[in-house]
Design an enzyme around this catalytic site. Sequence first.
Site, PDB file in Angstrom:
ATOM      1  N   ASP A   8     -69.597   8.566   3.829  1.00  0.00           N
ATOM      2  CA  ASP A   8     -70.804   9.297   4.218  1.00  0.00           C
ATOM      3  C   ASP A   8     -70.753   9.726   5.679  1.00  0.00           C
ATOM      4  OD1 ASP A   8     -71.148   6.512   4.961  1.00  0.00           O
ATOM      5  OD2 ASP A   8     -73.249   6.984   5.384  1.00  0.00           O
ATOM      6  N   GLU A  39     -72.621   3.976   4.819  1.00  0.00           N
ATOM      7  CA  GLU A  39     -72.418   3.131   6.000  1.00  0.00           C
ATOM      8  C   GLU A  39     -73.366   3.521   7.120  1.00  0.00           C
ATOM      9  OE1 GLU A  39     -70.894   2.048   9.976  1.00  0.00           O
ATOM     10  OE2 GLU A  39     -71.166   4.066   9.145  1.00  0.00           O
TER      11      GLU A  39
END
Length: 424
Positions: free
Chosen positions: A86, A178
């Site tokens: 991400d 994350e």
Amino acid sequence: MTKIDQSYIQDKFVEYCKVNTRSDEQSTAVPTTPGQVDLLKIIEKELEKLGLTDISFSEEDSYLVGKLSSTTSKEVTPIGFVAHVDTADFNSENIRPQVHKNYDGKDISLKEGRILSTSEFPSLNKHIGETLITADGSTLLGADDKAGIAGLLGMLKFLKENSSIEHGDVWVAFGPDEEIGKGAARFNVKRFPVEFAYTLDNGDPGDIAFETFNAAAATVDFHGTVVHPGEAYGLMVNAALMASEFIQGLPASEVPENSRDFDGYFMILSNIGNVDHAEIQLIIRDFDTNSFEQKKKLVTGLVGKLNQKYGLNRVSLKMHDQYRSPGDLIKQHPYVVNLVLHAYKTLGLKPKVIPFRGGTDGDFISEKGIPTPNLFNGGANFHGPYEYVTTESMALLAKTLVEIAKQHVLLNNHHDESPLKRKY
């Protein structure tokens, strides 16, 4: 022996950056955005091409894992490497990576009037002559952490093509969310049977961070009593003033703008209120576990004092830990750090042990019992339009990971006990 394939690493990085994987803190889906699954499925096919085994993607935690099988007859414990798919909370739609070959050190004009300049970003001077990759100025790039992904795949490709290099089982894990602290908290590490691992998130070549912040978040509610100000004597309780009194009770010097290196802090995120009701949101950060607990006790104590002064239940507190530093665990297993320092020195990299002033997936993975420091991915200016990385930096990451895998075999020859139990 073939060399690290820089063209492969660059191509994978550019391809992956174009996939919008921005995570969403407001979403309750797993993962929080569908683009992350799109990229994980692309990487899954790449792992199959590279000949990894035990490849699996779990819809429960949205982690993709796989194993590059051992090439040594020696008994060495499996190690792991972790990267996240991400990107941060900045425009990630229609990312157009710009490849600047043989960067000449001059300013680069980007869209929306932005300039990537060496005067503002002097770290660019380290990359003159390299292949610099940026976004076009309207989006972030995604080097955090797609540079880590590309470097990791470069390592896998190199080891697969050079099977004469001895290494133990190497496990890789690619995870979501994350940037919002949700991904690794869900990771089922039973699917990742390693003794220790490393995240590849931010940092310059030679960096290693095994201490991050301990982190907590708190919401403090203040409940006042509203009466006409002309008749307020002995009756009015002003929630806004209670909130101000709470803030005054925090150490004025322990704020982000006064902290660096291993300094901790309190940060007021918001302070909203009136006479009837006020609310403060704050975060607490500290590297030292004892100091972290003392900071939380200070907040709890302030709430207690205000309730004692103004009446019970005037002030309420909700506080929770967000993540814990892996430092305490990793200090018990110095080999995990010393292996990396040895590999850096072997490659001629200047080792630099640094504090990570934030959190990583390694915090959550370490808390689950797998010591996981953070290495580097070679990029810079993360989370915004000035983000960049060079092909050479990602290739150096790949080379470093190869060296770590090699040295893990060499350093564990003639040792029967787990490397975690001894110093290098």
